[in-house]
Design an enzyme around this catalytic site. Structure first.
Site, short mmCIF file in Angstrom:
data_model
loop_
_atom_site.label_atom_id
_atom_site.label_comp_id
_atom_site.label_asym_id
_atom_site.label_seq_id
_atom_site.Cartn_x
_atom_site.Cartn_y
_atom_site.Cartn_z
N CYS A 1 0.82 -1.22 0.00
CA CYS A 1 0.00 0.00 0.00
C CYS A 1 0.85 1.26 0.00
O CYS A 1 0.31 2.37 -0.14
CB CYS A 1 -0.93 0.02 1.21
N TYR B 1 -2.73 4.56 5.64
CA TYR B 1 -2.06 3.30 6.00
C TYR B 1 -0.73 3.19 5.23
O TYR B 1 0.31 2.86 5.80
CB TYR B 1 -3.00 2.14 5.66
N LYS C 1 3.24 3.38 6.63
CA LYS C 1 4.22 2.32 6.33
C LYS C 1 5.50 2.94 5.77
O LYS C 1 6.60 2.53 6.13
CB LYS C 1 3.63 1.32 5.33
N LYS D 1 -10.00 -9.22 4.83
CA LYS D 1 -9.58 -8.82 3.48
C LYS D 1 -10.33 -9.65 2.46
O LYS D 1 -11.04 -10.60 2.81
CB LYS D 1 -8.07 -8.99 3.36
N LYS E 1 -18.60 -15.14 2.34
CA LYS E 1 -19.85 -14.88 1.62
C LYS E 1 -20.31 -16.13 0.86
O LYS E 1 -21.49 -16.48 0.89
CB LYS E 1 -19.66 -13.72 0.64
P1 NAD Z 1 -3.35 -8.51 12.25
O1 NAD Z 1 -4.25 -7.35 12.46
O2 NAD Z 1 -3.91 -9.87 12.31
O3 NAD Z 1 -2.10 -8.44 13.25
C1 NAD Z 1 -1.64 -7.24 13.81
C2 NAD Z 1 -1.61 -7.45 15.31
O4 NAD Z 1 -1.11 -6.25 15.93
C3 NAD Z 1 -3.00 -7.71 15.91
O5 NAD Z 1 -3.03 -8.95 16.60
C4 NAD Z 1 -3.21 -6.54 16.85
O6 NAD Z 1 -3.92 -6.88 18.03
C5 NAD Z 1 -1.78 -6.14 17.15
N1 NAD Z 1 -1.74 -4.77 17.64
C6 NAD Z 1 -2.37 -3.69 17.11
N2 NAD Z 1 -2.17 -2.61 17.89
C7 NAD Z 1 -1.40 -3.03 18.93
C8 NAD Z 1 -0.88 -2.39 20.08
N3 NAD Z 1 -1.10 -1.09 20.30
N4 NAD Z 1 -0.13 -3.10 20.95
C9 NAD Z 1 0.08 -4.43 20.74
N5 NAD Z 1 -0.38 -5.11 19.66
C10 NAD Z 1 -1.13 -4.41 18.77
O7 NAD Z 1 -2.64 -8.25 10.83
P2 NAD Z 1 -1.69 -9.20 9.98
O8 NAD Z 1 -2.40 -9.49 8.71
O9 NAD Z 1 -1.16 -10.31 10.80
O10 NAD Z 1 -0.53 -8.17 9.64
C11 NAD Z 1 0.72 -8.15 10.32
C12 NAD Z 1 1.57 -7.02 9.76
O11 NAD Z 1 1.75 -7.18 8.36
C13 NAD Z 1 0.95 -5.63 9.95
O12 NAD Z 1 1.97 -4.71 10.22
C14 NAD Z 1 0.35 -5.33 8.60
O13 NAD Z 1 0.26 -3.95 8.36
C15 NAD Z 1 1.36 -6.01 7.67
N6 NAD Z 1 0.76 -6.35 6.37
C16 NAD Z 1 -0.18 -7.34 6.28
C17 NAD Z 1 -0.74 -7.64 5.06
C18 NAD Z 1 -1.79 -8.72 4.92
O14 NAD Z 1 -2.26 -8.92 3.79
N7 NAD Z 1 -2.19 -9.42 5.96
C19 NAD Z 1 -0.35 -6.94 3.91
C20 NAD Z 1 0.60 -5.93 4.04
C21 NAD Z 1 1.18 -5.67 5.27
#
Ligand code: NAD
Length: 322
Positions: free
Chosen positions: A120, A149, A153, A192, A200
């Site tokens: 993103c 977002y 990043k 997502k 769905k």
């Molecule tokens: P997710 O939301 O399942 O995991 C993120 C975790 O961070 C959650 O469990 C949440 O509770 C925790 N968190 C949020 N705020 C917090 C805080 N203040 N203190 C402690 N923990 C906190 O998301 P994910 O899909 O596992 O993504 C993990 C990382 O990868 C993220 O940084 C996300 O931006 C990045 N990312 C994911 C994707 C994807 O497709 N899943 C794509 C691009 C980037």
């Protein structure tokens, strides 16, 4: 025994990573606001804590971990990121987490720090054409992400890279492209596209219809969680390569095609009602040239395989919650 800390270890990617590192023989501490939703954690030590609080960060980063994975972020799918309603939280919460993590990680002498950035952060103007999106790593600047977002990043990539440049921290950065799989968020508004369509389709009677935001012609690629983690571990194990690097699939599909694949896997025939909704860029695909040359590896699993196991898991979840 090597020691790892996983910030965000209760989330989708984090909880899978905890399991992988345990299998590889690491001692693992995880920290998150919540325990993993769908399984017991495999971590040796799971700390419930808010990483927006600098004291919590200092308490959990209390030693020179061999590896620290910073995955915690305030995050969700298009419905969360592109609605505009969560912009302040997304920027404030995620930036604060990264600012709070980097300092004790540096002071404690953490040996390697991984940061999960996102596709993103790529400029919107390179992703207007559904068939020719540009996401080579060097196309990041001049910056023009289409969401807060993405801007956060980009800021945090630069924060970690500045610590690498000025303080010699060993930083590794991946730009994930739509990671999906079992035990990911599948309902509630943060899910997502792959999980949303699996839900769905699972919850709709054969012959009926499902709803889709937009015309469905917008393109994306989706990467299965196991391949994502293989990429992450290869990046961490590289002696010389730090990224930022795309970790994503090059199998680009339209969102209409994604929904069709889910229907094929389910054996159902459903029509699609296109409705207005938050969308993001018109086209996006991972460009894997850099990962291929730098890590001698790139993901190759066909999308339909990952969708099969994800559909199976989500339809079971949906049955169980009836
Ligand atoms: P997710 O939301 O399942 O995991 C993120 C975790 O961070 C959650 O469990 C949440 O509770 C925790 N968190 C949020 N705020 C917090 C805080 N203040 N203190 C402690 N923990 C906190 O998301 P994910 O899909 O596992 O993504 C993990 C990382 O990868 C993220 O940084 C996300 O931006 C990045 N990312 C994911 C994707 C994807 O497709 N899943 C794509 C691009 C980037």
């Amino acid at each position: 025994m090597k020691k790892a800390l996983i910030c965000g270890g209760g989330g989708f990617i984090g909880s899978h990573l905890v399991k992988k590192l345990k299998k590889e023989g690491f001692w693992v501490r995880a920290v998150d606001l919540k325990y993993p939703e769908f399984d017991e954690t495999a971590a040796d030590d799971f700390v419930i804590g808010d990483l927006r609080d600098a004291n919590v960060c200092r308490e959990v980063i209390d030693q020179p971990f061999d590896e620290l994975y910073q995955l915690a972020a305030d995050m969700g799918g298009a419905g969360f990121i592109f609605s505009g309603e969560n912009d302040a939280d997304i920027m404030h919460n995620s930036a604060l987490i990264n600012l709070n993590v980097v300092e004790p990680a540096f002071k404690q002498g953490v040996k390697k720090l991984f940061y999960s950035s996102s596709a993103c952060m790529y400029p919107e103007h390179n992703q207007m054409d559904t068939n020719n999106p540009k996401t080579s790593e060097d196309s990041a600047y001049p910056a023009n992400p289409d969401s807060e977002y993405g801007w956060e990043k980009l800021f945090s990539e630069r924060l970690f890279l500045a610590f690498q440049r000025n303080h010699g921290m060993n930083v590794k950065i991946a730009r994930f492209h739509n990671i999906f799989g079992p035990q990911g968020t599948w309902q509630g508004g943060r899910e997502k596209a792959p999980a949303a369509f699996c839900r769905k389709v699972a919850e709709t009677e054969d012959g009926s219809h499902i709803e889709m935001w937009g015309d469905g012609e917008q393109t994306r690629s989706f990467l299965y969680i196991d391949e994502c983690l293989t990429g992450v571990r290869r990046l961490m194990d590289s002696e010389t390569f730090h990224g930022p690097v795309n970790i994503g699939s090059e199998e680009m599909v339209s969102i209409n095609r994604l929904a069709e694949i889910v229907m094929e896997v389910s054996g159902k025939k459903l029509s699609i009602n296109h409705i207005p909704g938050p969308l993001g860029v018109r086209g996006r695909n991972s460009d894997n040239d850099l990962i291929r040359t730098s890590l001698n590896w790139a993901p190759k699993q066909p999308l339909i395989e990952g969708i099969s196991s994800t559909y199976k898991w989500i339809s079971e979840q949906s049955e169980n919650t009836k």
